[in-house]
Design a protein around this motif. Structure first.
Motif, PDB file in Angstrom:
ATOM      1  N   TYR A 106       0.838  -1.213   0.000  1.00 30.43           N
ATOM      2  CA  TYR A 106       0.000   0.000   0.000  1.00 30.43           C
ATOM      3  C   TYR A 106       0.868   1.256   0.000  1.00 30.43           C
ATOM      4  O   TYR A 106       0.590   2.208  -0.739  1.00 30.43           O
ATOM      5  N   LYS A 107       1.893   1.279   0.826  1.00 28.13           N
ATOM      6  CA  LYS A 107       2.738   2.467   0.923  1.00 28.13           C
ATOM      7  C   LYS A 107       3.422   2.768  -0.410  1.00 28.13           C
ATOM      8  O   LYS A 107       3.534   3.947  -0.806  1.00 28.13           O
ATOM      9  N   ASP A 154       0.613   4.013  -2.802  1.00 23.41           N
ATOM     10  CA  ASP A 154       0.160   5.353  -2.419  1.00 23.41           C
ATOM     11  C   ASP A 154       1.203   6.410  -2.792  1.00 23.41           C
ATOM     12  O   ASP A 154       0.855   7.525  -3.220  1.00 23.41           O
ATOM     13  N   LYS A 155       2.480   6.057  -2.634  1.00 31.36           N
ATOM     14  CA  LYS A 155       3.548   7.006  -3.007  1.00 31.36           C
ATOM     15  C   LYS A 155       3.520   7.283  -4.504  1.00 31.36           C
ATOM     16  O   LYS A 155       3.672   8.432  -4.945  1.00 31.36           O
ATOM     17  N   HIS A 203       0.905   7.061  -6.491  1.00 32.26           N
ATOM     18  CA  HIS A 203      -0.281   7.883  -6.748  1.00 32.26           C
ATOM     19  C   HIS A 203      -0.008   9.358  -6.405  1.00 32.26           C
ATOM     20  O   HIS A 203      -0.376  10.263  -7.164  1.00 32.26           O
ATOM     21  N   LEU A 204       0.628   9.571  -5.263  1.00 30.47           N
ATOM     22  CA  LEU A 204       0.918  10.935  -4.822  1.00 30.47           C
ATOM     23  C   LEU A 204       1.900  11.621  -5.784  1.00 30.47           C
ATOM     24  O   LEU A 204       1.729  12.802  -6.128  1.00 30.47           O
ATOM     25  N   ASN A 220      -7.229   5.591  -5.635  1.00 27.34           N
ATOM     26  CA  ASN A 220      -6.515   5.920  -4.400  1.00 27.34           C
ATOM     27  C   ASN A 220      -7.458   5.977  -3.211  1.00 27.34           C
ATOM     28  O   ASN A 220      -7.106   5.559  -2.097  1.00 27.34           O
ATOM     29  N   TRP A 279      -8.097   2.465  -2.183  1.00 30.08           N
ATOM     30  CA  TRP A 279      -6.909   1.934  -1.503  1.00 30.08           C
ATOM     31  C   TRP A 279      -6.841   2.478  -0.077  1.00 30.08           C
ATOM     32  O   TRP A 279      -6.509   1.750   0.865  1.00 30.08           O
ATOM     33  N   SER A 280      -7.142   3.761   0.082  1.00 35.12           N
ATOM     34  CA  SER A 280      -7.114   4.377   1.408  1.00 35.12           C
ATOM     35  C   SER A 280      -8.165   3.748   2.313  1.00 35.12           C
ATOM     36  O   SER A 280      -7.911   3.522   3.507  1.00 35.12           O
TER      37      SER A 280
END
Length: 255
Positions: free
Chosen positions: A80-81, A84-85, A87-88, A224, A227-228
């Motif tokens: 996930y991390k 997410d990175k 995506h960011l 995202n 995912w969150s």
């Protein structure tokens, strides 16, 4: 022993001592009842002891399974991390025009987990063999949290990735077919990306260019957000897993 008691009753009757006979008969009945109660008590003790042993084995098995679950949760957390990175980074580059020196593996944009169902029918059936109410209560809560997490993943997140994101990436021709077919091992279900390092299946430059479009950012937002949502439930499951393992370890001392 039975002949002895029979002899006493016969002797009392022959001596016409009816009062003493009835007193003796009542006493004999009381002794028989006491004997039965003792036998039932011993039987119940044995059954309880056997039940405790079975419950202890079940709890030990659950404790081990919870440890395996915990390892899997660490994998989910790490994945996930990374996702997410990425995506960011794509949001910052696409919407805020920030310079991105290096983005993580582009393939992560279409990534779903190598997800294993955690709660099977055997696990649920074992729940009924547990008499410890503290553990049972925590297990019920844990199973509920697992189900919530799996529902978000399978019902909401995976269909969004498979039905919207992946077809859109293919439509925009982001897949590098040559790199895919040159891989020694064509699989993305591994816990690592060793097989694809240096062989990006997703064209990084095209992905960055696509990040400038509103349609991609809308899809990125939806993915995202799911995912969150999944990660929020994952954190709850991780916490309950740790608490449950500590509780079982403590309670096992009493078995």
């Amino acid at each position: 022993m039975i002949k002895f008691f029979r002899h006493i009753r016969k002797s009392l009757l022959e001596q016409n001592k009816m009062g003493k006979y009835f007193k003796y008969a009542i006493g004999e009945i009381i002794l028989v009842v006491i004997g039965i109660l003792i036998a039932l008590g011993i039987n119940n003790w044995n059954e309880n002891r056997k039940s405790k042993l079975v419950e202890r084995d079940v709890l030990n098995n659950i404790y081990e399974n919870l440890g395996v679950d915990s390892t899997q949760f660490n994998y989910y957390n790490n994945q996930y991390k990374q996702i997410d990175k990425l995506h960011l980074d794509l949001y910052k580059y696409g919407m805020k025009n920030e310079t991105i020196d290096l983005i993580s593996e582009p393939i992560l944009i279409r990534r779903s987990l190598y997800f294993k169902l955690l709660i099977n029918s055997d696990f649920k059936e074992n729940l009924y063999t547990i008499n410890n109410q503290k553990i049972k209560k925590e297990l019920v809560s844990y199973i509920g949290s697992i189900n919530d997490m799996e529902t978000i993943y399978w019902i909401e997140l995976v269909p969004l990735i498979n039905d919207r994101l992946k077809p859109y990436l293919a439509e925009q021709e982001l897949y590098n077919a040559e790199n895919w077919f040159e891989l020694r091992k064509r699989t993305i279900q591994s816990d690592t990306f060793e097989e694809i390092t240096g062989k990006n299946i997703i064209d990084k430059d095209k992905l960055l260019a696509l990040a400038k479009t509103k349609k991609f950012q809308q899809i990125l937002f939806e993915v995202n957000a799911k995912w969150s949502d999944f990660f929020t439930r994952l954190k709850t499951v991780i916490e309950e897993n740790n608490d449950l393992r500590m509780l079982i370890k403590s309670e096992l001392k009493n078995y």
